[in-house]
Design a protein around this motif. Structure first.
Motif, mmCIF file in Angstrom:
data_model
loop_
_atom_site.group_PDB
_atom_site.id
_atom_site.type_symbol
_atom_site.label_atom_id
_atom_site.label_comp_id
_atom_site.label_asym_id
_atom_site.label_seq_id
_atom_site.Cartn_x
_atom_site.Cartn_y
_atom_site.Cartn_z
ATOM 1 N N GLU A 1 0.835 -1.196 0.000
ATOM 2 C CA GLU A 1 0.000 0.000 0.000
ATOM 3 C C GLU A 1 0.874 1.252 0.000
ATOM 4 O O GLU A 1 1.874 1.334 0.730
ATOM 5 C CB GLU A 1 -0.892 0.017 1.232
ATOM 6 C CG GLU A 1 -1.843 -1.163 1.342
ATOM 7 C CD GLU A 1 -2.531 -1.223 2.700
ATOM 8 O OE1 GLU A 1 -3.628 -1.814 2.761
ATOM 9 O OE2 GLU A 1 -1.985 -0.696 3.684
ATOM 10 N N TRP A 2 0.466 2.248 -0.791
ATOM 11 C CA TRP A 2 1.141 3.545 -0.751
ATOM 12 C C TRP A 2 0.832 4.197 0.587
ATOM 13 O O TRP A 2 -0.333 4.376 0.960
ATOM 14 C CB TRP A 2 0.644 4.418 -1.902
ATOM 15 C CG TRP A 2 1.211 5.803 -1.894
ATOM 16 C CD1 TRP A 2 2.470 6.173 -1.534
ATOM 17 C CD2 TRP A 2 0.519 7.005 -2.259
ATOM 18 N NE1 TRP A 2 2.629 7.544 -1.664
ATOM 19 C CE2 TRP A 2 1.450 8.074 -2.098
ATOM 20 C CE3 TRP A 2 -0.757 7.294 -2.709
ATOM 21 C CZ2 TRP A 2 1.118 9.400 -2.368
ATOM 22 C CZ3 TRP A 2 -1.090 8.611 -2.979
ATOM 23 C CH2 TRP A 2 -0.167 9.647 -2.828
ATOM 24 N N VAL A 3 1.889 4.585 1.332
ATOM 25 C CA VAL A 3 1.680 5.095 2.688
ATOM 26 C C VAL A 3 2.140 6.535 2.884
ATOM 27 O O VAL A 3 1.663 7.217 3.806
ATOM 28 C CB VAL A 3 2.361 4.195 3.743
ATOM 29 C CG1 VAL A 3 1.697 2.825 3.775
ATOM 30 C CG2 VAL A 3 3.861 4.064 3.473
ATOM 31 N N SER A 4 3.067 7.055 2.055
ATOM 32 C CA SER A 4 3.530 8.422 2.289
ATOM 33 C C SER A 4 4.308 8.947 1.092
ATOM 34 O O SER A 4 4.755 8.184 0.228
ATOM 35 C CB SER A 4 4.412 8.502 3.544
ATOM 36 O OG SER A 4 5.636 7.816 3.342
ATOM 37 N N LEU A 5 4.478 10.269 1.086
ATOM 38 C CA LEU A 5 5.302 10.949 0.087
ATOM 39 C C LEU A 5 6.141 11.995 0.817
ATOM 40 O O LEU A 5 5.607 12.803 1.581
ATOM 41 C CB LEU A 5 4.434 11.628 -0.970
ATOM 42 C CG LEU A 5 5.182 12.430 -2.039
ATOM 43 C CD1 LEU A 5 6.033 11.514 -2.908
ATOM 44 C CD2 LEU A 5 4.222 13.238 -2.896
ATOM 45 N N THR A 6 7.455 11.972 0.595
ATOM 46 C CA THR A 6 8.380 12.864 1.294
ATOM 47 C C THR A 6 9.162 13.701 0.296
ATOM 48 O O THR A 6 9.640 13.187 -0.720
ATOM 49 C CB THR A 6 9.366 12.055 2.160
ATOM 50 O OG1 THR A 6 8.636 11.305 3.137
ATOM 51 C CG2 THR A 6 10.351 12.967 2.874
ATOM 52 N N LEU A 7 9.267 15.002 0.589
ATOM 53 C CA LEU A 7 10.128 15.903 -0.168
ATOM 54 C C LEU A 7 11.272 16.334 0.739
ATOM 55 O O LEU A 7 11.041 16.894 1.808
ATOM 56 C CB LEU A 7 9.355 17.133 -0.649
ATOM 57 C CG LEU A 7 10.192 18.219 -1.339
ATOM 58 C CD1 LEU A 7 10.795 17.710 -2.645
ATOM 59 C CD2 LEU A 7 9.354 19.482 -1.583
ATOM 60 N N VAL A 8 12.506 16.054 0.302
ATOM 61 C CA VAL A 8 13.705 16.454 1.028
ATOM 62 C C VAL A 8 14.393 17.566 0.236
ATOM 63 O O VAL A 8 14.651 17.409 -0.959
ATOM 64 C CB VAL A 8 14.686 15.281 1.222
ATOM 65 C CG1 VAL A 8 15.909 15.730 2.018
ATOM 66 C CG2 VAL A 8 14.000 14.112 1.915
ATOM 67 N N THR A 9 14.670 18.675 0.894
ATOM 68 C CA THR A 9 15.459 19.765 0.303
ATOM 69 C C THR A 9 16.743 19.860 1.094
ATOM 70 O O THR A 9 16.715 20.158 2.301
ATOM 71 C CB THR A 9 14.694 21.092 0.349
ATOM 72 O OG1 THR A 9 13.450 20.954 -0.352
ATOM 73 C CG2 THR A 9 15.499 22.201 -0.301
ATOM 74 N N GLU A 10 17.867 19.572 0.455
ATOM 75 C CA GLU A 10 19.140 19.476 1.181
ATOM 76 C C GLU A 10 20.227 20.296 0.508
ATOM 77 O O GLU A 10 20.234 20.465 -0.719
ATOM 78 C CB GLU A 10 19.571 18.002 1.298
ATOM 79 C CG GLU A 10 19.604 17.256 -0.004
ATOM 80 C CD GLU A 10 19.635 15.744 0.183
ATOM 81 O OE1 GLU A 10 19.554 15.264 1.328
ATOM 82 O OE2 GLU A 10 19.735 15.045 -0.832
#
Length: 283
Positions: A270-279
Motif C-alpha cells: 500500500e502507498w503510505v507516504s510521500l516525502t520531499l527532502v530539500t538538502e
C-alpha cells in the motif's frame, strides 16, 4: 483538499520540453519533443491539461505527426499529492500480483520542471524510465550536466516534509546524508533523519557499476541511476510482494542544492507516504 488544489496550481503555464525514454540501465531508447499546457478555468476552479508530443526529424518538429491528449480536472485523485512549491507524485496506490506498477515524481524550480516516471512490468521487474525535462515558454533554457557520483560525495543537510494519502497532518524533520567512496568501486551512504532522541541512522554500502550504484544489503536490492540534467532514479530492480519498498527521484538543482522525492509503500504493497527532502551540501 483545498490546499492540495492550490499546490497543484503552482504548475500552471505552458511548459516546453521533451520525454526521454531510458532502459533500466540508463540507455537512451528515444526522445520526443513536447509542449504541455496547464490552464486555469473558471477562476482556477478547473484546470485543463493539454499535452502535445511531436515526431522529430532532422528538419525540426514534424507538425503532421502530433499526439495530443486533453483532460480537465476539478478535483484531485487519491493517487496524487502536491507540496506547497508544486512538487508532486502520482502513481499506483497498491502493488498487486501480475499487474503493471509505477509512479511519476515531479519537481519544479523557478522556470523549470523535471519529472521522472518509473514503470515495472507484470513480473515486478523495472521495465522503463521516462525522464521529462520542461521549461516555461519564453524563458531561458537551464541545461544541467548529467549527474555524477563526485557531485554527490560529501555531507548534505536538509529538511524533509512527509505527506500522507489520508491527508493527516504532515510531518517535518531534519535530515543528514553523507556519501563517501570506499576504494574504487564502492560507496558508503549514511542517512540520518528525525528530531532529537527520535533520530534514526541507516548506513549502507553500494557497488559502483558505471552510472549505477547498486545497494544489495537489504532483502529488496535497490539501484541508484544517475541521469541527464542532474537527475537520479532510485528504486528496486524488482518488486517483491510482502516487502516494503520506496521509489525515489533526485534533482541536483544547483551544485550545492538538491531535492529528493520519496514515495513509500508498506509490506502490504500500500502507498503510505510521500516525502520531499530539500538538502544543501555543507562539506
Amino acid at each position: 483538499m483545498s490546499s492540495q488544489w492550490n499546490n497543484f496550481l503552482q504548475n500552471l503555464g505552458e511548459w516546453q520540453g521533451s520525454f526521454t525514454q531510458l532502459s533500466p540501465a540508463g540507455e537512451l531508447l528515444n526522445m520526443t519533443p513536447s509542449v504541455l499546457f496547464l490552464e486555469g478555468l473558471e477562476d482556477n476552479q478547473k484546470v485543463r491539461l493539454r499535452l502535445r508530443r511531436f515526431a522529430s526529424n532532422s528538419g525540426g518538429l514534424e507538425e503532421t505527426n502530433v499526439q495530443e491528449m486533453v483532460r480537465e480536472y476539478s478535483s484531485l485523485g487519491r493517487d496524487i499529492l502536491f507540496f506547497e512549491n508544486g512538487a508532486f507524485s502520482q502513481g499506483s496506490i497498491q502493488l498487486a500480483p501480475y499487474a503493471e506498477f509505477g509512479a511519476e515524481l515531479g519537481f519544479i524550480a523557478n522556470n523549470n520542471r523535471l519529472r521522472l516516471v518509473q514503470l515495472f512490468n507484470q513480473d515486478g521487474k523495472l521495465n522503463k524510465l521516462t525522464l521529462i525535462r520542461e521549461m516555461r515558454a519564453d524563458t531561458e533554457v537551464v541545461e544541467r550536466p548529467p549527474l555524477t557520483l563526485d557531485q554527490l560525495l560529501g555531507e548534505w543537510q536538509g529538511e524533509a516534509q512527509t505527506l500522507y494519502p489520508d491527508w493527516r497532518s504532515p510531518d517535518t524533520y531534519s535530515t543528514t546524508l553523507k556519501l563517501q567512496k570506499d576504494g574504487a568501486d564502492r560507496v558508503v551512504q549514511q542517512l540520518s533523519f528525525g528530531t532529537g532522541t527520535d533520530t534514526q541512522t541507516i548506513t549502507s554500502t553500494g557497488r559502483i557499476e558505471g552510472q549505477i550504484i547498486l545497494f544489495e544489503e537489504n532483502s529488496v536490492p535497490v539501484q541508484v541511476l544517475m541521469l541527464p540534467d542532474g537527475a537520479s532514479s532510485t528504486c528496486p530492480q524488482s518488486l517483491q510482494l510482502r516487502q516494503s519498498f520506496f521509489l525515489e527521484a533526485g534533482w541536483l538543482i544547483q551544485p550545492n542544492l538538491r531535492q529528493r522525492l520519496i514515495r513509500r509503500y508498506s509490506d502490504k504493497g500500500e502507498w503510505v507516504s510521500l516525502t520531499l527532502v530539500t538538502e544543501r551540501k555543507i562539506n
